[in-house]
Design a protein around this motif. Structure first.
Motif, PDB file in Angstrom:
ATOM      1  N   MET A   1       0.852  -1.189   0.000  1.00 37.67           N
ATOM      2  CA  MET A   1       0.000   0.000   0.000  1.00 37.67           C
ATOM      3  C   MET A   1       0.888   1.240   0.000  1.00 37.67           C
ATOM      4  O   MET A   1       1.838   1.331   0.764  1.00 37.67           O
ATOM      5  CB  MET A   1      -0.896  -0.022   1.222  1.00 37.67           C
ATOM      6  N   GLY A   2       0.538   2.180  -0.840  1.00 39.04           N
ATOM      7  CA  GLY A   2       1.355   3.369  -1.001  1.00 39.04           C
ATOM      8  C   GLY A   2       1.035   4.463  -0.006  1.00 39.04           C
ATOM      9  O   GLY A   2       0.294   4.275   0.955  1.00 39.04           O
ATOM     10  N   ILE A   3       1.608   5.596  -0.281  1.00 38.88           N
ATOM     11  CA  ILE A   3       1.413   6.783   0.560  1.00 38.88           C
ATOM     12  C   ILE A   3       0.635   7.807  -0.252  1.00 38.88           C
ATOM     13  O   ILE A   3       0.885   8.000  -1.445  1.00 38.88           O
ATOM     14  CB  ILE A   3       2.773   7.364   0.997  1.00 38.88           C
ATOM     15  N   LYS A   4      -0.284   8.475   0.411  1.00 32.34           N
ATOM     16  CA  LYS A   4      -1.113   9.472  -0.265  1.00 32.34           C
ATOM     17  C   LYS A   4      -0.357  10.793  -0.313  1.00 32.34           C
ATOM     18  O   LYS A   4       0.205  11.245   0.685  1.00 32.34           O
ATOM     19  CB  LYS A   4      -2.440   9.629   0.480  1.00 32.34           C
ATOM     20  N   VAL A  20      -2.226   8.220  -4.686  1.00 34.69           N
ATOM     21  CA  VAL A  20      -1.453   7.307  -3.851  1.00 34.69           C
ATOM     22  C   VAL A  20      -0.309   6.783  -4.699  1.00 34.69           C
ATOM     23  O   VAL A  20      -0.515   6.297  -5.813  1.00 34.69           O
ATOM     24  CB  VAL A  20      -2.339   6.145  -3.339  1.00 34.69           C
ATOM     25  N   GLU A  22       3.284   4.368  -4.714  1.00 38.70           N
ATOM     26  CA  GLU A  22       4.134   3.382  -4.043  1.00 38.70           C
ATOM     27  C   GLU A  22       5.496   4.022  -3.774  1.00 38.70           C
ATOM     28  O   GLU A  22       6.081   3.861  -2.726  1.00 38.70           O
ATOM     29  CB  GLU A  22       4.299   2.129  -4.909  1.00 38.70           C
TER      30      GLU A  22
END
Length: 168
Positions: A1-4, A20, A22
């Motif tokens: 799961m990535g970062i927003k 979002v 990665e």
């Protein structure tokens, strides 16, 4: 799961878009960049104060409705000076500001709560009306309270309770 991340226009301070990622390569050290991607931090929704309202269907006899509302906020540090590089730890924060409801809004919430229960009961009410009509059609004498089950009267008294009326 990535970062927003949020793409922020440095001139206006507005969020242009959010995505979002990665992995993202951000060169914040370069001055004169009009738009930059900043990490987004989401604050949790605050606990709101409540007030009790009559709820004849619950075990306690009451339910809680909010008397405050959470208004969404976006906080972006001032990065408008294009001559200064954006610090790498600069973030956009999505949060909430708690605001007290007006007396009118609280009354609307209470009415909506009660109306919601009454609206959900329409099918049951239709069944009761049918039951009454059948009893009228098949009974030669006047109807009495004993012609209907205790369950029916409990249901009717619950509805009357929502409207603040006395039980039958």
């Amino acid at each position: 799961m990535g970062i927003k991340y949020a793409k922020v226009d440095r001139n206006t301070g507005r969020v242009c878009e959010t995505k979002v990622f990665e992995e993202i390569k951000r060169d914040l050290s370069c001055p004169n960049k009009e738009c930059v991607w900043l990490e987004v931090v989401n604050e949790s929704r605050p606990q709101l104060d409540t007030v009790s309202v009559p709820d004849p269907r619950s075990e306690k006899g009451t339910a809680e409705i909010a008397i405050q509302k959470a208004v969404k906020t976006t906080t972006i540090p001032d990065i408008s000076d294009l001559q200064i590089p954006v610090p790498p730890d600069t973030k956009v924060t999505y949060g909430f500001r708690v605001v007290d409801m007006t007396e009118e809004e609280i009354q609307i919430m209470k009415d909506s709560f009660i109306r919601g229960h009454l609206d959900n009961d329409d099918k049951e009410l239709t069944r009761l009306v049918e039951q009454i009509l059948v009893k009228i059609a098949t009974k030669s004498s006047r109807l009495t309270k004993d012609d209907f089950s205790q369950e029916t009267w409990d249901y009717i008294n619950t509805r009357r309770g929502y409207r603040g009326e006395d039980e039958i």
